[in-house]
Design a protein around this motif. Structure first.
Motif, PDB file in Angstrom:
ATOM      1  N   LEU A 256       1.075  14.386   3.435  1.00 17.96           N
ATOM      2  CA  LEU A 256       0.596  15.700   3.004  1.00 17.96           C
ATOM      3  C   LEU A 256       0.998  16.731   4.042  1.00 17.96           C
ATOM      4  O   LEU A 256       0.817  16.516   5.245  1.00 17.96           O
ATOM      5  N   LEU A 257       1.519  17.858   3.582  1.00 18.35           N
ATOM      6  CA  LEU A 257       1.982  18.922   4.460  1.00 18.35           C
ATOM      7  C   LEU A 257       1.307  20.227   4.080  1.00 18.35           C
ATOM      8  O   LEU A 257       1.400  20.676   2.939  1.00 18.35           O
ATOM      9  N   ASP A 258       0.574  20.812   5.017  1.00 16.50           N
ATOM     10  CA  ASP A 258      -0.106  22.088   4.779  1.00 16.50           C
ATOM     11  C   ASP A 258      -0.452  22.690   6.132  1.00 16.50           C
ATOM     12  O   ASP A 258      -0.621  21.960   7.114  1.00 16.50           O
ATOM     13  N   ASP A 259      -0.558  23.992   6.201  1.00 17.35           N
ATOM     14  CA  ASP A 259      -0.915  24.629   7.466  1.00 17.35           C
ATOM     15  C   ASP A 259      -2.424  24.731   7.665  1.00 17.35           C
ATOM     16  O   ASP A 259      -2.888  25.187   8.701  1.00 17.35           O
ATOM     17  N   ASP A 260      -3.213  24.290   6.699  1.00 21.92           N
ATOM     18  CA  ASP A 260      -4.671  24.324   6.785  1.00 21.92           C
ATOM     19  C   ASP A 260      -5.180  22.914   7.134  1.00 21.92           C
ATOM     20  O   ASP A 260      -5.260  22.036   6.278  1.00 21.92           O
ATOM     21  N   GLN A 261      -5.521  22.711   8.395  1.00 20.36           N
ATOM     22  CA  GLN A 261      -5.935  21.392   8.881  1.00 20.36           C
ATOM     23  C   GLN A 261      -7.178  20.864   8.162  1.00 20.36           C
ATOM     24  O   GLN A 261      -7.265  19.685   7.837  1.00 20.36           O
ATOM     25  N   GLU A 262      -8.144  21.731   7.894  1.00 20.86           N
ATOM     26  CA  GLU A 262      -9.362  21.293   7.210  1.00 20.86           C
ATOM     27  C   GLU A 262      -9.058  20.811   5.798  1.00 20.86           C
ATOM     28  O   GLU A 262      -9.615  19.812   5.342  1.00 20.86           O
ATOM     29  N   LEU A 263      -8.188  21.507   5.113  1.00 20.94           N
ATOM     30  CA  LEU A 263      -7.795  21.107   3.765  1.00 20.94           C
ATOM     31  C   LEU A 263      -7.061  19.764   3.796  1.00 20.94           C
ATOM     32  O   LEU A 263      -7.297  18.896   2.953  1.00 20.94           O
ATOM     33  N   LEU A 264      -6.197  19.579   4.782  1.00 17.50           N
ATOM     34  CA  LEU A 264      -5.498  18.302   4.923  1.00 17.50           C
ATOM     35  C   LEU A 264      -6.475  17.148   5.102  1.00 17.50           C
ATOM     36  O   LEU A 264      -6.316  16.091   4.491  1.00 17.50           O
ATOM     37  N   GLU A 265      -7.474  17.349   5.946  1.00 17.96           N
ATOM     38  CA  GLU A 265      -8.472  16.299   6.175  1.00 17.96           C
ATOM     39  C   GLU A 265      -9.247  15.985   4.898  1.00 17.96           C
ATOM     40  O   GLU A 265      -9.519  14.822   4.593  1.00 17.96           O
ATOM     41  N   LEU A 266      -9.600  17.028   4.148  1.00 17.87           N
ATOM     42  CA  LEU A 266     -10.315  16.834   2.889  1.00 17.87           C
ATOM     43  C   LEU A 266      -9.471  16.032   1.901  1.00 17.87           C
ATOM     44  O   LEU A 266      -9.942  15.062   1.298  1.00 17.87           O
ATOM     45  N   TYR A 267      -8.203  16.425   1.729  1.00 23.59           N
ATOM     46  CA  TYR A 267      -7.308  15.701   0.824  1.00 23.59           C
ATOM     47  C   TYR A 267      -7.145  14.253   1.267  1.00 23.59           C
ATOM     48  O   TYR A 267      -7.123  13.338   0.454  1.00 23.59           O
TER      49      TYR A 267
ATOM     50  N   VAL B 204      -2.549   7.575   4.146  1.00 23.94           N
ATOM     51  CA  VAL B 204      -2.287   9.013   4.037  1.00 23.94           C
ATOM     52  C   VAL B 204      -2.038   9.573   5.424  1.00 23.94           C
ATOM     53  O   VAL B 204      -2.883   9.472   6.306  1.00 23.94           O
ATOM     54  N   ARG B 205      -0.862  10.148   5.607  1.00 27.90           N
ATOM     55  CA  ARG B 205      -0.513  10.823   6.856  1.00 27.90           C
ATOM     56  C   ARG B 205      -0.505  12.316   6.583  1.00 27.90           C
ATOM     57  O   ARG B 205      -0.214  12.741   5.454  1.00 27.90           O
ATOM     58  N   ILE B 206      -0.828  13.119   7.594  1.00 30.94           N
ATOM     59  CA  ILE B 206      -0.866  14.557   7.416  1.00 30.94           C
ATOM     60  C   ILE B 206       0.005  15.245   8.458  1.00 30.94           C
ATOM     61  O   ILE B 206       0.202  14.735   9.565  1.00 30.94           O
TER      62      ILE B 206
ATOM     63  N   ARG C  27       0.842  -1.195   0.000  1.00 31.09           N
ATOM     64  CA  ARG C  27       0.000   0.000   0.000  1.00 31.09           C
ATOM     65  C   ARG C  27       0.877   1.245   0.000  1.00 31.09           C
ATOM     66  O   ARG C  27       1.772   1.370   0.834  1.00 31.09           O
ATOM     67  N   PRO C  28       0.663   2.172  -0.935  1.00 27.47           N
ATOM     68  CA  PRO C  28       1.489   3.383  -0.957  1.00 27.47           C
ATOM     69  C   PRO C  28       1.236   4.245   0.284  1.00 27.47           C
ATOM     70  O   PRO C  28       0.138   4.259   0.838  1.00 27.47           O
ATOM     71  N   LYS C  29       2.283   4.950   0.703  1.00 26.12           N
ATOM     72  CA  LYS C  29       2.186   5.862   1.840  1.00 26.12           C
ATOM     73  C   LYS C  29       2.440   7.277   1.353  1.00 26.12           C
ATOM     74  O   LYS C  29       3.452   7.544   0.711  1.00 26.12           O
ATOM     75  N   ILE C  30       1.517   8.168   1.680  1.00 21.49           N
ATOM     76  CA  ILE C  30       1.582   9.561   1.241  1.00 21.49           C
ATOM     77  C   ILE C  30       1.612  10.459   2.462  1.00 21.49           C
ATOM     78  O   ILE C  30       0.850  10.267   3.404  1.00 21.49           O
TER      79      ILE C  30
END
Length: 66
Positions: free
Chosen positions: A15-26, A39-41, A10-13
């Motif tokens: 995601l890095l962003d300062d917007d927590q809501e956007l991270l959850e959506l992605y 997917v880890r954020i 299983r691929p592991k991704i």
């Protein structure tokens, strides 16, 4: 042609962003892919570095982290 079944694991991704809501959506969107990636954020650079030092990832995507 590429087949998800041919992937060894299983691929592991990360995601890095300062917007927590956007991270959850992605994360929700990416987890629905046929490959079912893990997917880890991270909402900070420090958190992302800690994750990168502790485990391997197939993909890192960053947005607007300060």
């Amino acid at each position: 042609m590429f087949n998800v079944e041919d992937m060894p694991e299983r691929p592991k991704i990360l995601l890095l962003d300062d917007d927590q809501e956007l991270l959850e959506l992605y994360r929700e969107m990416l987890q629905r892919l046929p490959s079912g990636p893990e997917v880890r954020i991270a909402a900070s650079g420090a958190r992302a570095i800690a994750l990168l030092e502790s485990e391997p990832f197939n993909l890192l995507d960053r947005k607007s982290v300060v």
